[in-house]
Design a protein around this motif. Sequence first.
Motif, short mmCIF file in Angstrom:
data_model
loop_
_atom_site.label_atom_id
_atom_site.label_comp_id
_atom_site.label_asym_id
_atom_site.label_seq_id
_atom_site.Cartn_x
_atom_site.Cartn_y
_atom_site.Cartn_z
N PRO A 89 0.82 -1.21 0.00
CA PRO A 89 0.00 0.00 0.00
C PRO A 89 0.86 1.26 0.00
CG PRO A 89 0.09 -0.89 2.20
CD PRO A 89 0.85 -1.84 1.32
N VAL A 90 1.44 1.57 -1.15
CA VAL A 90 2.34 2.73 -1.23
C VAL A 90 1.56 4.02 -1.05
CG1 VAL A 90 4.08 1.56 -2.64
CG2 VAL A 90 2.24 2.82 -3.74
N ALA A 91 2.22 4.96 -0.43
CA ALA A 91 1.66 6.29 -0.23
C ALA A 91 2.81 7.29 -0.39
CB ALA A 91 1.04 6.41 1.16
N ASP A 92 2.46 8.50 -0.74
CA ASP A 92 3.48 9.53 -0.86
C ASP A 92 4.22 9.65 0.47
OD1 ASP A 92 4.83 11.43 -2.35
OD2 ASP A 92 3.53 13.06 -1.70
N GLY A 93 5.54 9.65 0.42
CA GLY A 93 6.33 9.76 1.64
C GLY A 93 6.61 8.46 2.34
N ALA A 94 6.18 7.34 1.76
CA ALA A 94 6.40 6.03 2.38
C ALA A 94 7.90 5.74 2.51
CB ALA A 94 5.74 4.94 1.56
N PHE A 95 8.23 4.90 3.48
CA PHE A 95 9.59 4.42 3.68
C PHE A 95 9.65 2.99 3.17
CE2 PHE A 95 9.07 7.83 6.66
CZ PHE A 95 10.29 8.50 6.63
N LEU A 96 10.39 2.79 2.09
CA LEU A 96 10.56 1.47 1.47
C LEU A 96 11.85 0.88 2.02
CD1 LEU A 96 9.69 2.58 -2.18
CD2 LEU A 96 8.12 1.87 -0.36
N VAL A 97 11.74 -0.14 2.86
CA VAL A 97 12.87 -0.64 3.64
C VAL A 97 13.40 -1.95 3.07
CG1 VAL A 97 13.62 -1.30 5.97
CG2 VAL A 97 11.80 0.42 5.69
N PHE A 98 14.71 -1.97 2.81
CA PHE A 98 15.39 -3.14 2.23
C PHE A 98 16.55 -3.54 3.13
CE2 PHE A 98 13.40 -0.77 -1.12
CZ PHE A 98 12.88 -1.73 -1.96
N GLY A 99 16.84 -4.83 3.21
CA GLY A 99 17.91 -5.34 4.06
C GLY A 99 19.24 -5.45 3.35
N LYS A 100 20.23 -5.88 4.11
CA LYS A 100 21.57 -6.00 3.56
C LYS A 100 21.65 -7.19 2.60
CE LYS A 100 23.34 -7.96 7.87
NZ LYS A 100 24.37 -7.73 8.89
N GLU A 101 22.64 -7.13 1.73
CA GLU A 101 22.76 -8.09 0.64
C GLU A 101 22.85 -9.54 1.10
OE1 GLU A 101 24.53 -4.21 -0.96
OE2 GLU A 101 24.43 -5.23 0.97
N ALA A 102 23.65 -9.84 2.10
CA ALA A 102 23.90 -11.23 2.49
C ALA A 102 22.72 -11.88 3.21
CB ALA A 102 25.15 -11.32 3.36
N THR A 103 22.04 -11.15 4.07
CA THR A 103 21.04 -11.78 4.92
C THR A 103 19.67 -11.11 4.89
OG1 THR A 103 21.80 -10.49 6.82
CG2 THR A 103 22.77 -12.68 6.52
N GLY A 104 19.54 -9.98 4.23
CA GLY A 104 18.25 -9.30 4.18
C GLY A 104 17.92 -8.61 5.50
N LEU A 105 16.64 -8.42 5.73
CA LEU A 105 16.17 -7.78 6.96
C LEU A 105 16.15 -8.80 8.10
CD1 LEU A 105 13.26 -5.68 5.44
CD2 LEU A 105 15.38 -4.79 6.43
N PRO A 106 16.33 -8.32 9.34
CA PRO A 106 16.31 -9.25 10.49
C PRO A 106 14.97 -9.99 10.59
CG PRO A 106 17.10 -7.07 11.14
CD PRO A 106 16.59 -6.95 9.74
N ALA A 107 15.04 -11.27 10.95
CA ALA A 107 13.84 -12.11 11.06
C ALA A 107 12.83 -11.55 12.05
CB ALA A 107 14.22 -13.54 11.44
N ASP A 108 13.30 -11.01 13.18
CA ASP A 108 12.37 -10.46 14.17
C ASP A 108 11.63 -9.24 13.65
OD1 ASP A 108 14.79 -9.01 14.28
OD2 ASP A 108 14.52 -8.50 16.39
N LEU A 109 12.28 -8.45 12.82
CA LEU A 109 11.62 -7.29 12.21
C LEU A 109 10.53 -7.76 11.24
CD1 LEU A 109 11.65 -4.15 11.78
CD2 LEU A 109 13.16 -4.62 9.85
N LEU A 110 10.86 -8.76 10.44
CA LEU A 110 9.87 -9.28 9.48
C LEU A 110 8.69 -9.90 10.21
CD1 LEU A 110 12.24 -10.89 6.82
CD2 LEU A 110 11.10 -8.66 6.74
N SER A 111 8.95 -10.63 11.29
CA SER A 111 7.86 -11.23 12.07
C SER A 111 6.95 -10.17 12.67
CB SER A 111 8.42 -12.10 13.20
OG SER A 111 9.07 -13.22 12.66
N ALA A 112 7.53 -9.10 13.15
CA ALA A 112 6.75 -8.03 13.79
C ALA A 112 5.93 -7.23 12.78
CB ALA A 112 7.69 -7.09 14.55
N HIS A 113 6.34 -7.27 11.51
CA HIS A 113 5.67 -6.48 10.48
C HIS A 113 5.25 -7.34 9.29
CE1 HIS A 113 6.76 -2.85 12.63
NE2 HIS A 113 7.97 -3.35 12.75
#
Length: 152
Positions: A89-113
């Motif tokens: 659900p993109v909106a003007d001013g949204a924060f598009l968050v990407f993780g690091k190349e080797a491991t991506g975003l932390p698992a706990d962050l993904l679980s929480a969101h």
Amino acid sequence: MNVVLVEPEIPPNTGNVARLCAATGSVLHLVHPLGFRIDDRHLRRAGLDYWPHVAVREHESLAAFFRVTAPGPHLFFSARGGRPYTEAPVADGAFLVFGKEATGLPADLLSAHRERTFRVPIWGRVRSLNLATAVGIVVYDAYRRLGFPAGA
């Protein structure tokens, strides 16, 4: 639009994302620790002469990033996301968050969101896309859905 790279590791990827941000007028957020110095020649070379046109914000940690950018909206992109990026659900001013190349975003962050975590589908014989490629796909689609800025 805000493009967020969490702990990026490869200078040319970040340089290419910086160029993308310059091309689209997006703000680039870099969440530390970085796998390189911000004055790295490979980073600058990938961004070429576009660096003066990129709004870069650095954050000392993921927690510091969230303190500064609350309430968002934050959208997370990961190979482990459940729904395709086209449903974000993109909106003007949204924060598009990407993780690091080797491991991506932390698992706990993904679980929480989980409800705000999306993926770029892959159906070929690779396990992931290059970070800069994935960011480009998501950013341009987000702008397309918002109707592109005037003059684009």
